[in-house]
Enzyme design. Structure first.
Site, PDB file in Angstrom:
ATOM      1  N   TYR A 150       3.279  -4.755  18.498  1.00 27.36           N
ATOM      2  CA  TYR A 150       3.502  -4.088  17.216  1.00 27.36           C
ATOM      3  C   TYR A 150       4.271  -2.781  17.414  1.00 27.36           C
ATOM      4  O   TYR A 150       5.300  -2.538  16.775  1.00 27.36           O
ATOM      5  CB  TYR A 150       2.143  -3.825  16.552  1.00 27.36           C
ATOM      6  CG  TYR A 150       2.180  -2.827  15.427  1.00 27.36           C
ATOM      7  CD1 TYR A 150       2.621  -3.201  14.159  1.00 27.36           C
ATOM      8  CD2 TYR A 150       1.755  -1.503  15.612  1.00 27.36           C
ATOM      9  CE1 TYR A 150       2.655  -2.289  13.119  1.00 27.36           C
ATOM     10  CE2 TYR A 150       1.784  -0.597  14.576  1.00 27.36           C
ATOM     11  CZ  TYR A 150       2.236  -0.984  13.337  1.00 27.36           C
ATOM     12  OH  TYR A 150       2.270  -0.076  12.310  1.00 27.36           O
TER      13      TYR A 150
ATOM     14  N   ASN B 297       9.809  -6.746  11.729  1.00 25.11           N
ATOM     15  CA  ASN B 297      10.038  -5.327  12.023  1.00 25.11           C
ATOM     16  C   ASN B 297      11.416  -5.045  12.606  1.00 25.11           C
ATOM     17  O   ASN B 297      12.047  -4.053  12.245  1.00 25.11           O
ATOM     18  CB  ASN B 297       8.953  -4.816  12.976  1.00 25.11           C
ATOM     19  CG  ASN B 297       7.564  -4.917  12.380  1.00 25.11           C
ATOM     20  OD1 ASN B 297       7.407  -4.942  11.164  1.00 25.11           O
ATOM     21  ND2 ASN B 297       6.546  -4.999  13.219  1.00 25.11           N
TER      22      ASN B 297
ATOM     23  N   PHE C 106       0.827  -1.209   0.000  1.00 29.11           N
ATOM     24  CA  PHE C 106       0.000   0.000   0.000  1.00 29.11           C
ATOM     25  C   PHE C 106       0.863   1.262   0.000  1.00 29.11           C
ATOM     26  O   PHE C 106       0.764   2.104  -0.898  1.00 29.11           O
ATOM     27  CB  PHE C 106      -0.920  -0.031   1.219  1.00 29.11           C
ATOM     28  CG  PHE C 106      -1.698   1.226   1.466  1.00 29.11           C
ATOM     29  CD1 PHE C 106      -2.401   1.857   0.448  1.00 29.11           C
ATOM     30  CD2 PHE C 106      -1.753   1.783   2.741  1.00 29.11           C
ATOM     31  CE1 PHE C 106      -3.131   3.022   0.674  1.00 29.11           C
ATOM     32  CE2 PHE C 106      -2.476   2.934   2.987  1.00 29.11           C
ATOM     33  CZ  PHE C 106      -3.159   3.558   1.955  1.00 29.11           C
ATOM     34  N   ILE C 107       1.745   1.394   0.977  1.00 28.25           N
ATOM     35  CA  ILE C 107       2.621   2.567   1.015  1.00 28.25           C
ATOM     36  C   ILE C 107       3.694   2.460  -0.056  1.00 28.25           C
ATOM     37  O   ILE C 107       3.966   3.427  -0.780  1.00 28.25           O
ATOM     38  CB  ILE C 107       3.252   2.720   2.410  1.00 28.25           C
ATOM     39  CG1 ILE C 107       2.185   3.096   3.443  1.00 28.25           C
ATOM     40  CG2 ILE C 107       4.358   3.777   2.398  1.00 28.25           C
ATOM     41  CD1 ILE C 107       2.697   3.222   4.869  1.00 28.25           C
TER      42      ILE C 107
END
Length: 293
Positions: free
Chosen positions: A125, A75, A12-13
């Site tokens: 997260y 991450n 998306f980004i």
């Protein structure tokens, strides 16, 4: 011409980042089949860096949910590998990674979170993103990497994922059967800072092209908190939906503990010359149109 290596360019980004960078740079955009950042080693990543010799590396990758080990792998470990590989094999390249407003944790109602505020994430997260941000900061302080994190708040716009609250609402509105039936969602009373994904992409371009980065963390937000209910109302309006919205589902665990979020964007305006261009109504309209594409 500048060469930019973009990871996550199909997301998306990342898709919008690719489009925004295209006029300014030669792009190298490996997919997961070419190099899986979660599974690969630092040596494999280094080989790619040596082959394409980028002036900048942009990481639009990451994981929003899943088990703790999966969040850490996607991450934290990916960021650690990028730092090590860039430091060793592309030491002159700027590393730009996409972070998250989830790094801040609870923010006092009415306060715009600034990069200098204490970060106290309340979800795995947010914690994994904050850890990744700290890794980049430490590497930059040691002059190993010219790295920066863009803390993106709630991105919306064309191609919005169904994993987000507005993306879920768009999906529910389109699937409502019959069309006049109400849809059911979680609580919508929280305030969020929605930023258009095209503005996020413009911030990435600004970070890539900046001659010098005085800071290592920049908020990318609209600078305005609005009730999620207001954003949903705008989507219902643009969809022409008449069935109503009921708020009787549980809130997502990732954001349930944070009822207010707003970003201070003065640092990005000062150092990057970046300010958002799209207002909420434009972004919601584009989100709805993209959901039907």
């Amino acid at each position: 011409m500048t060469t930019v290596l973009v990871f996550g360019g199909s997301g998306f980004i990342g898709g919008h980042v690719r489009a925004a960078l295209h006029p300014h740079a030669a792009l190298v955009c490996p997919g997961r089949r070419d190099l899986d950042l979660v599974a690969c080693g630092v040596d494999e990543l280094g080989a790619l860096l040596r082959a394409c010799r980028p002036d900048a590396v942009v990481a639009c990758t990451g994981r929003m949910d899943g088990r703790v080990d999966e969040l850490v792998a996607a991450n934290v470990s990916v960021t650690a590998k990028l730092v090590e590989a860039v430091a060793a094999d592309a030491p002159g390249a700027r590393l730009v990674r996409i972070g998250s407003a989830g790094e801040y944790g609870p923010v006092p109602h009415g306060h715009a979170a600034a990069e200098s505020d204490e970060a106290r994430p309340v979800s795995e997260y947010g914690l994994t993103h904050l850890t990744a941000t700290r890794l980049v900061e430490l590497a930059a302080a040691a002059r190993r990497v010219d790295g920066v994190t863009l803390r993106v708040f709630n991105p919306i716009g064309p191609g919005l994922s169904a994993d987000t609250v507005l993306g879920r609402v768009a999906t529910l509105l389109r699937r409502a059967t019959p069309p006049g039936n109400p849809v059911t969602v979680g609580p919508l009373s929280a305030h969020r800072d929605f930023v258009d994904v095209r503005d996020v992409a413009a911030a990435v371009v600004a970070a890539v092209r900046a001659r010098r980065l005085p800071e290592r963390v920049y908020n990318v937000a609209s600078g305005r908190a609005v009730p999620v209910r207001e954003a949903v109302r705008l989507m219902v309006e643009v969809a022409g939906f008449t069935g109503g919205v009921r708020e009787n589902q549980p809130a997502p665990g990732r954001s349930a503990a944070v009822d207010w979020m707003c970003g201070d964007i003065s640092r990005a305006a000062r150092d990057l010359g970046w300010t958002p261009s799209y207002d909420l109504a434009e972004s919601v309209k584009a989100s709805w149109a993209g959901a039907g594409a």
